[in-house]
Design a protein around this motif. Structure first.
Motif, mmCIF file in Angstrom:
data_model
loop_
_atom_site.group_PDB
_atom_site.id
_atom_site.type_symbol
_atom_site.label_atom_id
_atom_site.label_comp_id
_atom_site.label_asym_id
_atom_site.label_seq_id
_atom_site.Cartn_x
_atom_site.Cartn_y
_atom_site.Cartn_z
ATOM 1 N N GLY A 122 0.783 -1.223 0.000
ATOM 2 C CA GLY A 122 0.000 0.000 0.000
ATOM 3 C C GLY A 122 0.812 1.270 0.000
ATOM 4 N N ILE A 123 2.128 1.178 -0.084
ATOM 5 C CA ILE A 123 3.007 2.354 -0.058
ATOM 6 C C ILE A 123 3.651 2.517 -1.426
ATOM 7 C CG2 ILE A 123 5.081 3.372 0.962
ATOM 8 C CD1 ILE A 123 4.419 1.880 3.526
ATOM 9 N N ALA A 124 3.525 3.693 -2.028
ATOM 10 C CA ALA A 124 4.104 3.964 -3.340
ATOM 11 C C ALA A 124 5.593 4.242 -3.198
ATOM 12 C CB ALA A 124 3.405 5.156 -3.987
ATOM 13 N N LEU A 125 6.395 3.490 -3.918
ATOM 14 C CA LEU A 125 7.845 3.668 -3.912
ATOM 15 C C LEU A 125 8.306 4.082 -5.302
ATOM 16 C CD1 LEU A 125 8.975 0.511 -1.872
ATOM 17 C CD2 LEU A 125 8.661 2.852 -1.041
ATOM 18 N N GLU A 126 9.167 5.076 -5.370
ATOM 19 C CA GLU A 126 9.717 5.523 -6.644
ATOM 20 C C GLU A 126 10.842 4.589 -7.068
ATOM 21 O OE1 GLU A 126 10.964 9.502 -5.984
ATOM 22 O OE2 GLU A 126 8.930 10.298 -5.783
ATOM 23 N N ALA A 127 11.256 4.713 -8.338
ATOM 24 C CA ALA A 127 12.328 3.870 -8.859
ATOM 25 C C ALA A 127 13.612 4.052 -8.059
ATOM 26 C CB ALA A 127 12.572 4.177 -10.333
ATOM 27 N N VAL A 128 13.889 5.273 -7.601
ATOM 28 C CA VAL A 128 15.092 5.520 -6.807
ATOM 29 C C VAL A 128 15.051 4.713 -5.512
ATOM 30 C CG1 VAL A 128 16.300 7.248 -5.418
ATOM 31 C CG2 VAL A 128 15.624 7.793 -7.759
ATOM 32 N N GLN A 129 13.903 4.716 -4.847
ATOM 33 C CA GLN A 129 13.765 3.944 -3.616
ATOM 34 C C GLN A 129 13.893 2.449 -3.887
ATOM 35 O OE1 GLN A 129 9.967 6.077 -2.927
ATOM 36 N NE2 GLN A 129 10.590 6.142 -0.783
ATOM 37 N N MET A 130 13.314 1.989 -4.990
ATOM 38 C CA MET A 130 13.410 0.577 -5.343
ATOM 39 C C MET A 130 14.852 0.186 -5.640
ATOM 40 S SD MET A 130 10.438 -0.892 -5.130
ATOM 41 C CE MET A 130 10.507 -2.337 -6.198
ATOM 42 N N GLY A 131 15.588 1.087 -6.271
ATOM 43 C CA GLY A 131 16.990 0.807 -6.545
ATOM 44 C C GLY A 131 17.813 0.694 -5.275
ATOM 45 N N GLN A 132 17.590 1.592 -4.324
ATOM 46 C CA GLN A 132 18.307 1.518 -3.046
ATOM 47 C C GLN A 132 17.900 0.262 -2.282
ATOM 48 O OE1 GLN A 132 20.758 3.325 -2.403
ATOM 49 N NE2 GLN A 132 20.500 5.314 -3.383
ATOM 50 N N ALA A 133 16.628 -0.081 -2.353
ATOM 51 C CA ALA A 133 16.162 -1.291 -1.676
ATOM 52 C C ALA A 133 16.842 -2.519 -2.254
ATOM 53 C CB ALA A 133 14.642 -1.415 -1.802
ATOM 54 N N GLN A 134 16.989 -2.547 -3.558
ATOM 55 C CA GLN A 134 17.637 -3.694 -4.177
ATOM 56 C C GLN A 134 19.083 -3.837 -3.709
ATOM 57 O OE1 GLN A 134 18.915 -3.803 -8.348
ATOM 58 N NE2 GLN A 134 17.510 -5.509 -8.603
ATOM 59 N N THR A 135 19.783 -2.715 -3.570
ATOM 60 C CA THR A 135 21.159 -2.773 -3.068
ATOM 61 C C THR A 135 21.197 -3.381 -1.673
ATOM 62 O OG1 THR A 135 21.867 -0.867 -4.381
ATOM 63 C CG2 THR A 135 23.173 -1.389 -2.427
ATOM 64 N N ILE A 136 20.293 -2.945 -0.812
ATOM 65 C CA ILE A 136 20.242 -3.456 0.557
ATOM 66 C C ILE A 136 20.005 -4.963 0.571
ATOM 67 C CG2 ILE A 136 18.867 -3.394 2.691
ATOM 68 C CD1 ILE A 136 18.441 -0.373 2.117
ATOM 69 N N VAL A 137 19.087 -5.423 -0.278
ATOM 70 C CA VAL A 137 18.772 -6.854 -0.326
ATOM 71 C C VAL A 137 19.931 -7.639 -0.933
ATOM 72 C CG1 VAL A 137 17.182 -8.577 -1.251
ATOM 73 C CG2 VAL A 137 16.299 -6.395 -0.414
ATOM 74 N N ARG A 138 20.559 -7.085 -1.948
ATOM 75 C CA ARG A 138 21.692 -7.756 -2.585
ATOM 76 C C ARG A 138 22.845 -7.979 -1.608
ATOM 77 N NH1 ARG A 138 23.048 -5.338 -8.576
ATOM 78 N NH2 ARG A 138 21.499 -6.527 -9.755
ATOM 79 N N VAL A 139 23.114 -6.981 -0.773
ATOM 80 C CA VAL A 139 24.214 -7.114 0.181
ATOM 81 C C VAL A 139 23.917 -8.226 1.177
ATOM 82 C CG1 VAL A 139 25.532 -5.945 1.998
ATOM 83 C CG2 VAL A 139 24.986 -4.742 -0.117
ATOM 84 N N ALA A 140 22.674 -8.333 1.598
ATOM 85 C CA ALA A 140 22.304 -9.425 2.507
ATOM 86 C C ALA A 140 22.563 -10.771 1.857
ATOM 87 C CB ALA A 140 20.833 -9.303 2.905
ATOM 88 N N ALA A 141 22.183 -10.913 0.596
ATOM 89 C CA ALA A 141 22.406 -12.171 -0.113
ATOM 90 C C ALA A 141 23.894 -12.435 -0.302
ATOM 91 C CB ALA A 141 21.693 -12.142 -1.457
ATOM 92 N N ALA A 142 24.662 -11.404 -0.601
ATOM 93 C CA ALA A 142 26.101 -11.561 -0.812
ATOM 94 C C ALA A 142 26.805 -12.006 0.466
ATOM 95 C CB ALA A 142 26.703 -10.256 -1.311
ATOM 96 N N ARG A 143 26.278 -11.579 1.611
ATOM 97 C CA ARG A 143 26.855 -11.976 2.894
ATOM 98 C C ARG A 143 26.423 -13.383 3.315
ATOM 99 N NH1 ARG A 143 28.797 -7.860 6.707
ATOM 100 N NH2 ARG A 143 28.408 -9.456 8.261
ATOM 101 N N GLY A 144 25.513 -13.981 2.579
ATOM 102 C CA GLY A 144 25.019 -15.302 2.938
ATOM 103 C C GLY A 144 23.953 -15.267 4.009
ATOM 104 N N LEU A 145 23.356 -14.107 4.222
ATOM 105 C CA LEU A 145 22.291 -13.975 5.222
ATOM 106 C C LEU A 145 20.948 -14.311 4.577
ATOM 107 C CD1 LEU A 145 23.436 -10.630 6.858
ATOM 108 C CD2 LEU A 145 23.884 -12.954 7.659
ATOM 109 N N GLY A 146 19.987 -14.631 5.361
ATOM 110 C CA GLY A 146 18.673 -14.962 4.845
ATOM 111 C C GLY A 146 17.833 -13.727 4.610
ATOM 112 N N PRO A 147 16.641 -13.900 4.046
ATOM 113 C CA PRO A 147 15.761 -12.770 3.748
ATOM 114 C C PRO A 147 15.317 -11.993 4.987
ATOM 115 C CG PRO A 147 14.643 -14.875 3.362
ATOM 116 C CD PRO A 147 16.086 -15.176 3.568
ATOM 117 N N HIS A 148 15.334 -12.639 6.173
ATOM 118 C CA HIS A 148 14.928 -11.900 7.372
ATOM 119 C C HIS A 148 15.876 -10.741 7.647
ATOM 120 C CE1 HIS A 148 13.127 -11.018 11.227
ATOM 121 N NE2 HIS A 148 14.293 -11.170 11.828
ATOM 122 N N ALA A 149 17.151 -10.930 7.373
ATOM 123 C CA ALA A 149 18.111 -9.840 7.573
ATOM 124 C C ALA A 149 17.759 -8.662 6.677
ATOM 125 C CB ALA A 149 19.527 -10.330 7.287
#
Length: 389
Positions: free
Chosen positions: A67-94
């Motif tokens: 229900g929250i509108a996110l702009e492409a810039v926010q989505m791009g930053q979010a993807q970086t945050i999620v990618r780093v978690a995956a690169a560290r071998g952490l799960g989606p909860h992190a």
């Protein structure tokens, strides 16, 4: 450096070690730096003024999440945050904890700080204000806090330069998160507060639904990125609707540096500066000859001490004409692929020998660099003309 940070450093080093062979295999690439990156394009029978669009990024177009509108810039930053978690071998909860924290602190935007807080000394204010010289999505003014997590250089999170790197910011958050006892099972808001020590620590829980849904959207691509070395990313953005044989602007953004001598060295192309993850398009149709990381690492921003172009795409248009697109955060094509004019090639970044987010675009004819500005102008594309951002 903590043991956790050392482990991440080793993981990143291992992940990108294979790329050390790329400059060796492409000696002209490895020998040159940002000042020597060139590009060329084939004459076309039909010109086009179709503008490039920045409405899309590596995370896709803007989206409504929980229900929250996110702009492409926010989505791009979010993807970086999620990618780093995956690169560290952490799960989606992190990633969920991190995204909830980032939304509370900055609305998932890379914030700079002008140092105007009355809580800072003159010296602290001056250091904090240097954050303005780095790519950012907006301004904050809470003490010396910067970036998506509002981390403070005076609190030991890193230098301002480090904190304005989205990858470092996320990695620093996770380095502290994994030290929180039972962080995987305690309530999200308690885990986030243990890392942030915020005056409004209870607010993180309010963004948990958003963070969970956003993680679910971005986690599969993050896992793929962690499993596959290189700067390749999914082509989530559409190409431009361009007639065959046309020429187009390769990316939105202002011209910040043109072709010509720079401190005694030829700057063999033109720089277009736009927001991080702004799409980069093929200026005209051709064959992909290079799509690779040409530096020691490309998972984070480079600097003037890093050799090479970072993530680089090169196209061969025939008749001795080639074009190059450098410093990308990631590329969406593979060598040998045929692409039409306006095809998505990758996204603006600052990898390799670079000091800020931009596209370094060059044109070469028979191996010799030519000025892209008049070259494109002759084909109906004015890089100085107003364009969408």
């Amino acid at each position: 450096m903590t043991g956790t940070a050392e482990g991440v450093a080793r993981a990143y080093a291992a992940r990108w070690l294979w790329k050390a062979a790329v400059p060796a295999a492409l000696p002209v690439f490895g020998a040159l730096t940002l000042l020597l990156i060139p590009l060329a394009v084939l004459a076309a029978p039909q010109a086009s003024t179709q503008p490039a669009s920045s409405a899309c990024s590596t995370a896709g177009t803007a989206a409504t999440v929980a229900g929250i509108a996110l702009e492409a810039v926010q989505m791009g930053q979010a993807q970086t945050i999620v990618r780093v978690a995956a690169a560290r071998g952490l799960g989606p909860h992190a990633a969920t904890v991190a995204l909830a924290t980032a939304y509370q602190e900055s609305r998932i935007r890379m914030l700079a700080n002008d140092g105007s807080s009355p809580h800072l000394t003159a010296q602290q204010a001056a250091v904090t204000a240097t954050s303005l010289t780095y790519a950012h999505d907006g301004l904050g003014a809470d003490h010396d806090s910067v970036n998506t997590f509002q981390q403070r250089w005076t609190a030991g999170w890193g230098t301002v330069a480090q904190l304005m790197d989205p990858v470092h910011a996320a990695d620093a958050f996770y380095a502290r998160l994994v030290q929180v006892p039972d962080w995987q099972t305690v309530p999200l808001t308690r885990a986030a507060q243990a890392v942030q020590n915020s005056a409004a620590g209870g607010a993180y829980a309010g963004w948990e639904p958003l963070a969970r849904e956003l993680t679910a959207m971005l986690w599969p691509a993050a896992q793929d990125s962690a499993a596959t070395p290189g700067g390749a990313v999914a082509a989530v953005c559409p190409g431009l609707p361009v007639p065959a044989g046309s020429w187009v602007r390769p990316s939105p953004g202002a011209v910040t540096s043109g072709y010509g001598p720079r401190q005694g060295v030829l700057h063999a192309g033109v720089d277009l500066a736009g927001p991080r993850n702004t799409p980069v398009y093929a200026a005209t149709g051709g064959s992909v000859t290079t799509a690779a990381c040409t530096s020691a690492f490309c998972d984070r921003d480079g600097n003037l001490n890093v050799a090479g172009y970072g993530n680089l795409v090169e196209l061969d248009h025939g008749n001795g004409v080639t074009t190059r697109y450098a410093h990308l955060t990631g590329f969406t094509v593979t060598p040998g692929q045929q692409v039409p004019a306006g095809a998505l090639l990758g996204f603006q970044g600052s990898t390799g020998n670079s000091t800020g987010v931009h596209l370094h675009f060059e044109v070469r004819q028979n191996g010799a660099p030519v000025d892209p500005l008049p070259w494109l102008a002759d084909r109906g594309v004015d890089l100085h003309a107003p364009h969408p951002t």
